[in-house]
Design a protein around this motif. Sequence first.
Motif, PDB file in Angstrom:
ATOM      1  N   PRO A  30       0.949  -1.435   0.237  1.00 61.79           N
ATOM      2  CA  PRO A  30       0.002   0.143  -0.078  1.00 61.79           C
ATOM      3  C   PRO A  30       0.893   1.322   0.030  1.00 61.79           C
ATOM      4  O   PRO A  30       0.845   2.150  -0.820  1.00 61.79           O
ATOM      5  N   ARG A  31       1.702   1.262   0.931  1.00 58.66           N
ATOM      6  CA  ARG A  31       2.497   2.521   0.937  1.00 58.66           C
ATOM      7  C   ARG A  31       3.433   2.857  -0.174  1.00 58.66           C
ATOM      8  O   ARG A  31       3.684   3.841  -0.812  1.00 58.66           O
ATOM      9  N   LEU A 172     -11.361  -4.272   3.953  1.00 57.69           N
ATOM     10  CA  LEU A 172     -11.176  -3.312   2.970  1.00 57.69           C
ATOM     11  C   LEU A 172     -12.255  -3.050   2.070  1.00 57.69           C
ATOM     12  O   LEU A 172     -12.595  -2.157   1.444  1.00 57.69           O
ATOM     13  N   ALA A 173     -12.660  -4.555   1.404  1.00 58.38           N
ATOM     14  CA  ALA A 173     -13.759  -4.523   0.314  1.00 58.38           C
ATOM     15  C   ALA A 173     -14.947  -3.854   1.121  1.00 58.38           C
ATOM     16  O   ALA A 173     -15.891  -3.125   0.343  1.00 58.38           O
ATOM     17  N   PHE A 174     -15.453  -4.048   2.382  1.00 59.87           N
ATOM     18  CA  PHE A 174     -16.577  -3.585   2.821  1.00 59.87           C
ATOM     19  C   PHE A 174     -16.273  -2.105   3.122  1.00 59.87           C
ATOM     20  O   PHE A 174     -17.577  -1.436   3.286  1.00 59.87           O
ATOM     21  N   ALA A 175     -15.103  -1.593   3.269  1.00 65.20           N
ATOM     22  CA  ALA A 175     -14.760  -0.186   3.639  1.00 65.20           C
ATOM     23  C   ALA A 175     -14.674   0.766   2.079  1.00 65.20           C
ATOM     24  O   ALA A 175     -14.443   1.824   2.318  1.00 65.20           O
ATOM     25  N   PHE A 176     -14.972   0.078   0.921  1.00 57.31           N
ATOM     26  CA  PHE A 176     -14.814   0.730  -0.298  1.00 57.31           C
ATOM     27  C   PHE A 176     -15.867   1.808  -0.286  1.00 57.31           C
ATOM     28  O   PHE A 176     -16.876   1.800  -0.294  1.00 57.31           O
ATOM     29  N   ASP A 179     -16.110   7.284  -4.221  1.00 54.24           N
ATOM     30  CA  ASP A 179     -15.355   8.786  -4.174  1.00 54.24           C
ATOM     31  C   ASP A 179     -14.063   8.767  -3.892  1.00 54.24           C
ATOM     32  O   ASP A 179     -13.219   9.545  -4.418  1.00 54.24           O
ATOM     33  N   LEU A 180     -13.457   8.010  -2.964  1.00 59.78           N
ATOM     34  CA  LEU A 180     -12.050   8.314  -2.611  1.00 59.78           C
ATOM     35  C   LEU A 180     -11.056   7.388  -3.617  1.00 59.78           C
ATOM     36  O   LEU A 180     -10.259   7.935  -3.843  1.00 59.78           O
ATOM     37  N   PHE A 181     -11.901   6.574  -4.165  1.00 60.11           N
ATOM     38  CA  PHE A 181     -11.240   5.871  -5.073  1.00 60.11           C
ATOM     39  C   PHE A 181     -11.012   6.704  -6.497  1.00 60.11           C
ATOM     40  O   PHE A 181      -9.900   6.601  -7.118  1.00 60.11           O
ATOM     41  N   SER A 182     -12.123   7.361  -6.657  1.00 63.35           N
ATOM     42  CA  SER A 182     -12.024   8.220  -7.830  1.00 63.35           C
ATOM     43  C   SER A 182     -11.010   9.521  -7.670  1.00 63.35           C
ATOM     44  O   SER A 182     -10.273   9.929  -8.689  1.00 63.35           O
ATOM     45  N   ALA A 183     -10.892   9.998  -6.529  1.00 67.63           N
ATOM     46  CA  ALA A 183     -10.210  11.318  -6.027  1.00 67.63           C
ATOM     47  C   ALA A 183      -8.952  10.928  -6.189  1.00 67.63           C
ATOM     48  O   ALA A 183      -7.941  11.665  -6.720  1.00 67.63           O
ATOM     49  N   PRO A 250      -6.955  -0.224  -0.647  1.00 62.67           N
ATOM     50  CA  PRO A 250      -6.540   0.967   0.195  1.00 62.67           C
ATOM     51  C   PRO A 250      -7.060   2.279  -0.345  1.00 62.67           C
ATOM     52  O   PRO A 250      -7.332   3.205   0.266  1.00 62.67           O
ATOM     53  N   TYR A 251      -6.853   2.386  -1.764  1.00 67.66           N
ATOM     54  CA  TYR A 251      -6.913   3.607  -2.430  1.00 67.66           C
ATOM     55  C   TYR A 251      -8.678   4.039  -2.102  1.00 67.66           C
ATOM     56  O   TYR A 251      -9.139   5.220  -2.424  1.00 67.66           O
ATOM     57  N   ALA A 252      -9.435   2.914  -2.060  1.00 68.67           N
ATOM     58  CA  ALA A 252     -10.799   3.192  -1.898  1.00 68.67           C
ATOM     59  C   ALA A 252     -11.325   3.501  -0.247  1.00 68.67           C
ATOM     60  O   ALA A 252     -12.352   3.553   0.025  1.00 68.67           O
ATOM     61  N   ALA A 253     -10.259   3.379   0.399  1.00 70.67           N
ATOM     62  CA  ALA A 253     -10.660   3.669   1.934  1.00 70.67           C
ATOM     63  C   ALA A 253     -10.030   4.872   2.432  1.00 70.67           C
ATOM     64  O   ALA A 253     -10.425   5.370   3.504  1.00 70.67           O
ATOM     65  N   LEU A 254      -8.800   5.303   1.996  1.00 66.65           N
ATOM     66  CA  LEU A 254      -8.130   6.444   2.519  1.00 66.65           C
ATOM     67  C   LEU A 254      -7.560   7.200   1.479  1.00 66.65           C
ATOM     68  O   LEU A 254      -7.406   6.866   0.209  1.00 66.65           O
ATOM     69  N   GLN A 255      -6.977   8.491   1.635  1.00 66.86           N
ATOM     70  CA  GLN A 255      -6.546   9.600   0.824  1.00 66.86           C
ATOM     71  C   GLN A 255      -4.999   8.920   0.470  1.00 66.86           C
ATOM     72  O   GLN A 255      -4.391   8.398   1.371  1.00 66.86           O
TER      73      GLN A 255
END
Length: 473
Positions: A30-31, A172-176, A179-183, A250-255
């Motif tokens: 992820p990092r 992480l799939a449940f936290a998807f 809008d975050l993923f698109s950003a 992770p891109y769909a859960a955090l910046q």
Amino acid sequence: MASTDQKMSRMQLTAMVVGGMVGAGIFSLPRTFANATGPLGAVIAWLIAGTGMYMLARVFQSLAERKPDLDAGVFAYAKAGFGDYPGFLSAFGYWIGSCIGNVSYWVLIKSTLGAFFPVFGEGNTVVAIVVASVGIWLFHFMILRGIKQAAFINSVVTVAKIIPILVFIVLLAFAFKMDLFSANLYGGGLEGGIFEQVRATMLVTVFVFLGIEGASVYSRFAKERADVGKATILGFIGVTGLMVLVTMLPYAALQRADIAGMRQPSMAAVLEAVVGHWGAVFVSVGLIISVLGAYLAWSLICAEVLFTAAKTKDMPAIFARENANQVPANALWLSNIIVQLLVITTYFSNDAFALMLNLTSAMALIPYLFVAAYGFMISKRAETYELRPEERTRDLVMASVAVVYTVFMIYAGGLKFILLSAVLYAPGTLLYIWARREQNKTVFTVTDWVIFLVAVVGAVVGIYGLATGTITI
């Protein structure tokens, strides 16, 4: 040769592939990716890496079937196709790269513990080095008791360490959040275009795919030769799916910027941000199991490569000796002495894990290039294609793609790691000279001299760069 009771099933061979591939790298994805790119660049990177490594896996599979006499194929193919000294360089590069990879495992374990016990820091404090040293020699003496026992332990650990990764993916799939993923899609805030972003991830993708040849290295232990190729493909497909999901979710859960700022192992930090502190503990425990299992697999591979190279007289004869448990003891001793020395040097590194990760990848690329080129060579001249000639065109295409991929990886890694590789290759040639003297053979042909001189020049430039600070570690 191994006795009958040492033979491995297809499942055990597949576990060697999965055990080798699922190690330190997957927990750092992820990092590492967030530092370089967003989801779009990540998808492109995995498409390139997945396609290239799949083609390389298929080359391994084809060669395992068409050249069954070439055991420990990683370096044996280089020797068969290009001569004794290139064969040695492939064996040495693969062996020393595996030793460096083992160091990265210890660094990541101690860095993981450092999140809970500050005395371990980022994995390169004095306490961390002492604890890692104890671990190195505990594994050493366990392996000396027998390869079959160690392979069985690896199979058990392989199952155990997949569970935390699957739990991470499900949570992480449940936290998807779309809008975050698109950003995050284009890697907002990063400099450079998509090509530069993708290029920055390339050595990492090589590192996480290391181990794809685990079944090939242990081909001499296979109950059925056909199982070698099948185990390689099965392991590749399963692990690739896991790595892509660990990277993308992770891109769909955090910046992206938040992920990029997390400490390693970033998978633990991501899950902590999503579900709380227990997530970090859960993944950290899984990581330690995973990395210890991968370390076991790669300790076996290190010794096996050095042992087999000595058996074929490409390394000094002393490393071809086995103990009463049919373990290549001298090869294991040298491998772990090298690992121990490298662990000590991490004290002086700014980012020991990243350095070991990238250098391991760079060292592995030369052996991989030789394998791909040999696959291309035999399919081009139709060698062994008296049987199933209809497969020749397919094999030629796959080998061609594998060659292009490995050359691109070497380019993407950059000059720094080529020079650092030369710093290891040039003095490592002393082992080749030792082996040739033992056999009263001419050390170098004219072509070999050219290759050796190129390595020496690269080593001199690399050492000068380290001394002047042009190259930093």
